[in-house]
Design a protein around this motif. Structure first.
Motif, mmCIF file in Angstrom:
data_model
loop_
_atom_site.group_PDB
_atom_site.id
_atom_site.type_symbol
_atom_site.label_atom_id
_atom_site.label_comp_id
_atom_site.label_asym_id
_atom_site.label_seq_id
_atom_site.Cartn_x
_atom_site.Cartn_y
_atom_site.Cartn_z
ATOM 1 N N PRO B 359 -1.017 -8.647 7.762
ATOM 2 C CA PRO B 359 -0.291 -7.851 6.766
ATOM 3 C C PRO B 359 0.902 -7.089 7.344
ATOM 4 O O PRO B 359 1.769 -6.653 6.603
ATOM 5 C CB PRO B 359 -1.338 -6.844 6.276
ATOM 6 N N MET B 402 5.330 -9.097 -2.870
ATOM 7 C CA MET B 402 4.624 -9.061 -1.583
ATOM 8 C C MET B 402 5.101 -7.877 -0.747
ATOM 9 O O MET B 402 4.304 -7.252 -0.045
ATOM 10 C CB MET B 402 4.821 -10.373 -0.812
ATOM 11 N N PHE B 405 3.431 -4.942 -2.065
ATOM 12 C CA PHE B 405 2.029 -4.931 -1.657
ATOM 13 C C PHE B 405 1.870 -4.422 -0.224
ATOM 14 O O PHE B 405 0.915 -3.710 0.100
ATOM 15 C CB PHE B 405 1.403 -6.324 -1.792
ATOM 16 N N GLU B 408 1.910 -0.815 -0.455
ATOM 17 C CA GLU B 408 0.711 -0.385 -1.170
ATOM 18 C C GLU B 408 -0.513 -0.443 -0.242
ATOM 19 O O GLU B 408 -1.347 0.470 -0.222
ATOM 20 C CB GLU B 408 0.529 -1.366 -2.336
ATOM 21 N N ALA B 412 -2.909 2.571 1.044
ATOM 22 C CA ALA B 412 -4.361 2.563 0.831
ATOM 23 C C ALA B 412 -5.111 2.722 2.141
ATOM 24 O O ALA B 412 -6.185 3.323 2.185
ATOM 25 C CB ALA B 412 -4.787 1.273 0.139
#
Lengths: 148, 505
Positions: B359, B402, B405, B408, B412
């Motif tokens: 990621p 993406m 994300f 995000e 998180a």
């Protein structure tokens, strides 16, 4: 899955904690056991653990609230964990989410996880310790409905 | 009685391997549960006398046994996907039963350990240094230097910690190794313990890997006498991605919040419980037994490219036809990996982007598919190889989404210790939303407050918002304590640079 018991059954709690006596860094293993046995780590459990490990309640609460695996309240509904990380997104999980949410309704907890390590065969989901790969929308909906 | 070999790797189980195994038992066969070959598109893969059949279902049992099955792939070991690899760390994959000490010993198990114990500890460290092995977790720090630092550090109590918190999407090599060849990891840790003088080791495994936890615990029990007086224990994570960062992992083992520690002090000097600690990834430690066998270090050093030595277990994931584990010497191009080995996308559509390194890795455009797989080559292209995960996206992917994300995910999973990561990620999500909406006409409610003296009172154009995103990424990259906040800009900025059309106009 865990068996739901009243938190007032502190003898079980004390025994769970005592099983880790003398262990280096015992807090996480204890929290895992408590979460598993009671379905949550609530305030009463935090206080009991704090007392046993000579920590403040704030310290224990800080740890409990940091990790996604520990929850303050038990939720007796069955749980389906759906991976929505990059590799599963690349295999189309996002398009399946509305149908999955509809199937879950209020009867099943549909949780998002980031990666179950089956990234070449997504979209993937986990129910308890059972993993499911190569899901399409119909298979995911069937999985959620079967968990109810 | 015919012997049928079927994997009990988590991926094979998730694809229905248990039902296939039960059907073979019902048909009167002896079923051996072995590790996975890593050809994931063929799981559950059935092996009889070296011939593979897959993906198998219980309905295929009769035709496989009478030889009429159309799912045969012929000799597995000669399949191009396997034959073109150079497997050192995964040499046993598909060939042995995970918890069989006999299988392990028959395939050269413990020879590196016995040889190491016959040498002086500093010689063991010297061999690891000579092999050129670099940490496989992502940062690529030379393993031998880390070991030497711990060995030379004063203190009676030292630890070996294995980072098995494989949280990156698109990676599964650690999981496969722990489930398929746990003794190799245990042997590597025992060698490390001997080399640096450690008495206790911990393997920190994420809770999303229940099968790996069970296998490792069983393997540690079986191997306890071999590795004594070194003691080993599995510790289970609790769903926090950031605990894959070594200092937050140490905090987590200690029973604290998984917050990142400032470095220095290095964990090699003040690590677990303040003692000198080797923290290595699963693949780093699993590479050690091979390196410590006779001549292993020089073979390792002879493979690879420049300062990226040896082999890398590359994980082909996402939208790829032939996904799985591909271990090869450094230097292979993405083009070869995706099109020749991987067979293109699973959907059959053109490849749009590839994210290498999980990621926090950059999205790479097909224009750059000639990039050789090596630490320095990727760093030079503003990318990273990380843990070797390669996630393929077809042309339906929305790169703006993406990028959002990535921010995000950072929000998180941020541990909250440093501001650029904790706040920057949330602001990043909002910024990308505004950019995709074409900027905004007026100041928001917070900016309009009288006490926000320095806030801008007018709206911002899309170009200005883009500049702000670049500035934010710059701050996150250079101001974050660890790679979570520091590397999140890689996927964001690479997506923006190569696919600006996905960010609205």
């Amino acid at each position: 899955m865990w068996e739901h018991r009243a938190m007032s059954d502190t003898r079980d709690l004390v025994r769970l904690i005592a099983a880790h006596a003398g262990m280096e860094g015992a807090l996480l293993p204890i929290l895992h056991d408590v979460q598993h046995a009671f379905g949550c780590v609530d305030g009463e459990a935090e206080a009991e653990i704090a007392k046993a490990l000579n920590l403040s309640r704030a310290e224990v609460h800080g740890v409990v609230s940091f990790y996604h695996d520990f929850t303050p309240q038990a939720d007796p509904r069955p749980r389906v964990e759906l991976c929505r990380a990059e590799a599963c997104k690349a295999r189309g999980v996002e398009a399946m989410v509305p149908a999955a949410e509809k199937a879950a309704g209020s009867q099943v907890q549909l949780k998002t996880v980031y990666c179950l390590g089956l990234c070449s065969a997504g979209p993937n989901a986990r129910v308890g310790d059972t993993l499911h790969a190569r899901l399409d929308e119909a298979a995911l909906v069937a999985l959620i409905e079967g968990a109810r | 009685m015919r012997v049928v070999r079927i994997s009990d790797d988590a991926l094979a189980l998730a694809c229905g391997a248990d039902a296939v195994a039960a059907a073979f038992v019902a048909a009167g066969c002896t079923v051996e549960r072995v590790s996975s070959w890593g050809m994931h598109w063929l799981e559950p893969l059935v092996e009889i006398d070296g011939i593979g059949y897959g993906p198998a279902t219980p309905a295929d049992v009769a035709s496989i046994l009478d030889g009429s099955s159309t799912k045969s792939i012929d000799l597995i070991a000669e399949h191009p996907f396997i034959a073109s690899q150079q497997r050192l760390t995964f040499a046993r994959a598909g060939r042995t039963r995970a918890l069989s000490l006999d299988d392990y010993i028959a395939t050269g198990g413990w020879t590196g350990f016995h040889r190491a114990r016959a040498m002086a500890p500093d010689q063991v460290v010297a061999e690891v240094l000579a092999s050129g092995l670099r940490g496989r977790g992502g940062a690529g720090f030379p393993a031998g230097i880390k070991w030497k630092t711990v060995a030379d550090a004063p203190g009676d109590r030292k630890y070996i910690v294995c980072n098995a918190d494989e949280g990156d999407s698109g990676t599964f090599a650690d999981r496969m190794l722990m489930e398929g060849d746990p003794f190799q990891l245990i042997e590597g840790m025992a060698i490390a313990a001997y080399a640096v003088g450690a008495g206790q080791g911990y393997i920190y495994v994420r809770s999303e890997y229940p099968h790996a936890i069970t296998k490792l615990r069983a393997a540690i029990d079986l191997a306890a006498d071999f590795i004594a007086p070194f003691r080993l224990e599995v510790r289970v994570g609790a769903g926090a991605y950031v605990c894959g960062e070594e200092t937050s992992l140490l905090n987590s083992i200690e029973g604290k919040r998984g917050e990142v520690r400032a470095k220095p002090p290095l964990p090699a000097l003040k690590g677990l419980f303040g003692c000198p600690t080797v923290v290595n990834n699963v693949l780093t430690l699993a590479a050690i037994p091979h390196i410590l066998t006779e001549g292993g270090a020089s073979l390792y050093d002879s493979l690879g490219l420049d300062r990226s030595k040896g082999t890398m277990p590359i994980q082909l994931a996402g939208n790829i036809r032939h996904g799985g584990l591909y271990e090869t010497a450094f230097g292979i191009t993405l083009h070869a990996l995706i099109h020749e080995v991987g067979g293109g996308t699973a959907s059959g559509r053109p490849v749009k982007a590839v994210q290498v390194g999980g990621p926090l890795g950059a999205y790479i455009h097909p224009d750059r598919f000639d990039l050789p797989f090596a630490y320095e080559a990727y760093a030079g292209a503003d990318a990273l190889i990380g843990h070797g995960g390669v996630t393929v996206f077809d042309d339906t992917a929305d790169m703006g989404r993406m990028a959002r994300f990535a921010m995000e995910f950072c929000a998180a999973e941020s541990c909250g210790k440093c501001t650029p990561c904790r706040i920057g990620s949330t602001r990043g999500v909002e910024l990308i939303d505004r950019i995709r909406a074409g900027g905004r006409a007026s100041a928001d409610s917070v900016e309009s407050l009288p006490q926000m003296h320095n806030a801008r009172k007018a709206g911002r154009s899309r170009a200005e918002e883009l500049q702000l995103l670049e500035d934010l990424c710059d701050v996150m990259q250079s101001g974050s304590l660890c790679a979570l906040g520091g590397f999140t800009p890689y996927p964001v900025m690479s997506a923006l640079r190569h696919w600006p059309e996905d960010f609205g106009t």
